[in-house]
Design a protein around this motif. Structure first.
Motif, short mmCIF file in Angstrom:
data_model
loop_
_atom_site.label_atom_id
_atom_site.label_comp_id
_atom_site.label_asym_id
_atom_site.label_seq_id
_atom_site.Cartn_x
_atom_site.Cartn_y
_atom_site.Cartn_z
N PHE A 1 0.83 -1.20 0.00
CA PHE A 1 0.00 0.00 0.00
C PHE A 1 0.87 1.26 0.00
CE2 PHE A 1 -2.43 3.36 2.15
CZ PHE A 1 -3.40 3.53 1.17
N ALA A 2 0.57 2.18 -0.92
CA ALA A 2 1.31 3.42 -1.15
C ALA A 2 2.70 3.16 -1.72
CB ALA A 2 1.41 4.27 0.12
N HIS A 3 2.94 1.94 -2.16
CA HIS A 3 4.17 1.54 -2.83
C HIS A 3 3.86 1.24 -4.30
CE1 HIS A 3 7.99 -1.24 -2.41
NE2 HIS A 3 7.98 -0.58 -3.54
N VAL A 4 2.75 0.50 -4.50
CA VAL A 4 2.21 0.20 -5.82
C VAL A 4 0.88 0.95 -5.94
CG1 VAL A 4 1.44 -1.65 -7.35
CG2 VAL A 4 3.33 -2.06 -5.76
N ASP A 5 0.54 1.39 -7.13
CA ASP A 5 -0.64 2.25 -7.33
C ASP A 5 -1.91 1.40 -7.46
OD1 ASP A 5 -1.99 4.62 -7.58
OD2 ASP A 5 -1.60 4.82 -9.72
N PHE A 6 -2.77 1.45 -6.44
CA PHE A 6 -4.04 0.73 -6.49
C PHE A 6 -4.97 1.28 -5.41
CE2 PHE A 6 -1.39 -1.47 -3.43
CZ PHE A 6 -2.25 -1.71 -2.37
N LYS A 7 -6.24 0.96 -5.53
CA LYS A 7 -7.22 1.13 -4.46
C LYS A 7 -7.67 -0.26 -4.04
CE LYS A 7 -7.55 5.70 -4.77
NZ LYS A 7 -7.12 6.62 -3.68
N LEU A 8 -8.09 -0.42 -2.82
CA LEU A 8 -8.40 -1.75 -2.31
C LEU A 8 -9.48 -2.47 -3.11
CD1 LEU A 8 -8.11 -1.48 1.56
CD2 LEU A 8 -6.34 -1.71 -0.17
N PRO A 9 -10.55 -1.81 -3.55
CA PRO A 9 -11.54 -2.56 -4.33
C PRO A 9 -10.99 -3.14 -5.63
CG PRO A 9 -12.50 -0.53 -3.49
CD PRO A 9 -11.02 -0.45 -3.23
N ASP A 10 -9.85 -2.63 -6.11
CA ASP A 10 -9.26 -3.15 -7.35
C ASP A 10 -8.90 -4.63 -7.23
OD1 ASP A 10 -9.40 -0.56 -8.28
OD2 ASP A 10 -7.26 -0.13 -7.99
N PHE A 11 -8.65 -5.12 -6.02
CA PHE A 11 -8.28 -6.51 -5.83
C PHE A 11 -9.43 -7.47 -6.15
CE2 PHE A 11 -5.17 -4.98 -2.39
CZ PHE A 11 -4.08 -5.01 -3.26
N GLY A 12 -10.65 -6.99 -5.98
CA GLY A 12 -11.81 -7.86 -6.13
C GLY A 12 -12.09 -8.70 -4.90
N ALA A 13 -11.28 -8.55 -3.87
CA ALA A 13 -11.47 -9.27 -2.62
C ALA A 13 -12.32 -8.42 -1.67
CB ALA A 13 -10.12 -9.58 -1.97
N ASP A 14 -12.85 -9.07 -0.65
CA ASP A 14 -13.68 -8.37 0.33
C ASP A 14 -12.93 -8.01 1.61
OD1 ASP A 14 -15.91 -8.47 -1.30
OD2 ASP A 14 -16.72 -10.30 -0.38
N PHE A 15 -11.71 -8.55 1.77
CA PHE A 15 -10.99 -8.39 3.03
C PHE A 15 -9.52 -8.08 2.76
CE2 PHE A 15 -14.01 -11.99 3.24
CZ PHE A 15 -15.01 -11.40 4.00
N VAL A 16 -9.02 -7.00 3.38
CA VAL A 16 -7.62 -6.60 3.19
C VAL A 16 -7.07 -6.11 4.52
CG1 VAL A 16 -6.01 -5.12 1.91
CG2 VAL A 16 -8.15 -5.86 0.81
N GLY A 17 -5.81 -6.48 4.79
CA GLY A 17 -5.09 -5.93 5.93
C GLY A 17 -3.88 -5.15 5.43
N LEU A 18 -3.57 -4.03 6.06
CA LEU A 18 -2.46 -3.19 5.61
C LEU A 18 -2.00 -2.29 6.76
CD1 LEU A 18 -3.72 -0.03 3.86
CD2 LEU A 18 -5.33 -1.78 4.54
N ASN A 19 -0.94 -1.55 6.52
CA ASN A 19 -0.49 -0.59 7.53
C ASN A 19 -0.14 0.74 6.88
OD1 ASN A 19 2.38 -0.54 6.76
ND2 ASN A 19 2.37 -2.66 7.47
N PHE A 20 0.07 1.73 7.73
CA PHE A 20 0.41 3.07 7.26
C PHE A 20 1.81 3.49 7.68
CE2 PHE A 20 -4.23 2.94 7.92
CZ PHE A 20 -4.63 3.13 6.62
N HIS A 21 2.55 2.60 8.35
CA HIS A 21 3.89 2.98 8.82
C HIS A 21 5.01 2.50 7.90
CE1 HIS A 21 3.24 -0.83 11.34
NE2 HIS A 21 4.18 -1.15 10.47
N LYS A 22 4.67 1.91 6.77
CA LYS A 22 5.71 1.56 5.80
C LYS A 22 5.80 2.65 4.74
CE LYS A 22 5.52 -3.45 6.50
NZ LYS A 22 6.81 -3.64 7.18
N TRP A 23 5.03 2.54 3.66
CA TRP A 23 5.23 3.44 2.53
C TRP A 23 4.36 4.69 2.57
CZ3 TRP A 23 9.57 2.69 0.11
CH2 TRP A 23 10.17 1.43 0.20
N VAL A 24 3.44 4.77 3.54
CA VAL A 24 2.74 6.04 3.78
C VAL A 24 3.63 6.95 4.61
CG1 VAL A 24 0.71 7.12 4.86
CG2 VAL A 24 0.46 5.00 3.56
#
Length: 412
Positions: A219-242
């Motif tokens: 997240f914030a490393h590769v350009d995408f929005k979460l719905p682009d995955f087509g999945a219903d569930f995503v985990g991520l953080n903001f302390h890496k590339w944000v």
């Protein structure tokens, strides 16, 4: 000193959007906003992202306010600020605030999504691979044990191609009856691989398999929005590339799928309208969360496409000179769809964890280069290299000759 401070303040207001990947003067201006030590060449930036000066300043101000005002702020005005931070997350993620549950790290978020997934029972199967994060693999195993289901672990192919990865996963899905849940890691922390998640997810969902995506590294490393995955569930953080402070992350659940994740044990009567009810935080460090908007503001001056081009450029500065060097194995191809900043390597014949710790020690002690070993791939351990936006060409270029030397000494 005054002139340097004025230059830093001016750079903090500069837009870097569209900056060419090889514009060293431009990237030097950005790098000046990261007060990092240059005593060591830091090529291990996949753990967390150093904060830029404008973000550090907001974080410090938040800490000062929390300590000065305590519950006067926390129980009143802060509630509005927390909601605003969640709103900013929603915009960045491509979802709604009610689809986001704030967490302290991606491991915590993924643990909740996996462990509380409802639709797994006796005789069902859940699937993951050696590419997935250790704690997420553990959560899949625990889920299977608790529900008397079977955990199926895949070993990813050694030769990695975009179409080959899709074929590998789709074949495994097709030949696994009663499969209910699939874990996919978008960017692998072991070797840097970017998995074609959307294509794999589409195949899985067409066969009734739900997908949980780990986007901690991407997240914030590769350009995408979460719905682009087509999945219903995503985990991520903001302390890496944000580049937010350590200690702030999120789970995302598509609104229609919130009922598929059980509420947190602490909130058994929670309704299905808010994803936060799936992870109970209690009292936590509020300052990182309240700093997230400032981190997004800073990242908006760069943008993900500009950032990714630079990071891939820095990655290629060391990968291309060592590709084909006798004794050095680069674990990823150069297909830009399959990597960002991170790529791992091996020295021929050195596949144990101890071997790769020794390689990282040699890089640091002899060449002043910080790297990290990664274990857990089916074909052995490796060393991961991750430059950051503050990395200089000279720092990255120091790696290739070091690897040639070590390969000559250590390859079997």
């Amino acid at each position: 000193m005054a002139e340097a401070g004025a230059a830093t303040r001016a750079a903090a207001q500069t837009s870097f959007v569209g900056l060419a990947a090889d514009d060293e003067a431009g990237w030097a201006r950005l790098a000046a906003l990261y007060p990092v030590s240059r005593k060591v060449i830091q090529l291990e930036n996949g753990y967390w992202g150093s904060m830029a000066t404008p973000v550090i300043e907001v974080h410090r101000a938040m800490l000062d306010r929390l300590n000065a005002e305590n519950s006067v702020y926390a129980r009143r005005a802060m509630q509005k600020d927390r909601a605003a931070a969640r709103e900013r997350m929603a915009v960045a993620l491509g979802g709604r605030p009610s689809e986001i549950g704030v967490a302290r790290n991606a491991a915590e978020a993924l643990s909740a999504l996996i462990g509380q997934f409802r639709d797994v029972g006796a005789g069902d199967r859940v699937m993951y691979s050696d590419l997935d994060y250790e704690s997420a693999q553990g959560a899949m195993v625990s889920l299977a044990r608790e529900r008397r289901a079977e955990a199926v672990k895949l070993a990813a192919p050694r030769d990695l191609t975009h179409d080959g990865l899709i074929a590998f996963y789709t074949d495994a899905i097709a030949r696994t009856p009663k499969l209910k849940l699939l874990l996919l890691t978008h960017m692998v922390h072991r070797n840097g691989l970017v998995l074609p998640v959307a294509a794999i997810t589409a195949f899985a969902r067409a066969r009734g398999v739900q997908v949980i995506v780990d986007a901690a590294q991407s997240f914030a490393h590769v350009d995408f929005k979460l719905p682009d995955f087509g999945a219903d569930f995503v985990g991520l953080n903001f302390h890496k590339w944000v580049g937010a402070p350590l200690g702030v992350a999120a789970l995302w659940i598509r609104a229609s799928a919130i009922p598929e994740i059980a509420p947190a044990r602490d909130e058994p009567e929670a309704d299905d309208s808010d994803a936060q009810s799936r992870l109970h935080l209690g009292t936590f460090d509020f300052a990182p969360l309240l700093t997230v908007p400032a981190a997004f503001d800073f990242q908006a001056r760069i943008t993900v496409p500009t950032k990714l081009k630079r990071l891939q450029y820095l990655r290629n500065r060391w990968v291309k000179p060592v590709r084909g060097v006798d004794g050095v194995e680069v674990l990823l191809p150069d297909d830009p769809r399959l990597h960002g900043a991170s790529t791992s390597f091996r020295i021929k014949g050195r596949t144990s964890t101890a071997d790769n710790i020794a390689i990282t020690d040699a890089l640091l002690e002899r060449f002043n280069i910080m790297s990290v070993h990664r274990a857990g791939l089916a074909d052995g351990a490796c060393v991961r290299i991750t430059p950051s936006l503050f990395s200089t060409i000279a720092e990255v270029d120091a790696l290739a000759p070091a690897l040639r030397t070590l390969a000559g000494e250590m390859a079997r």
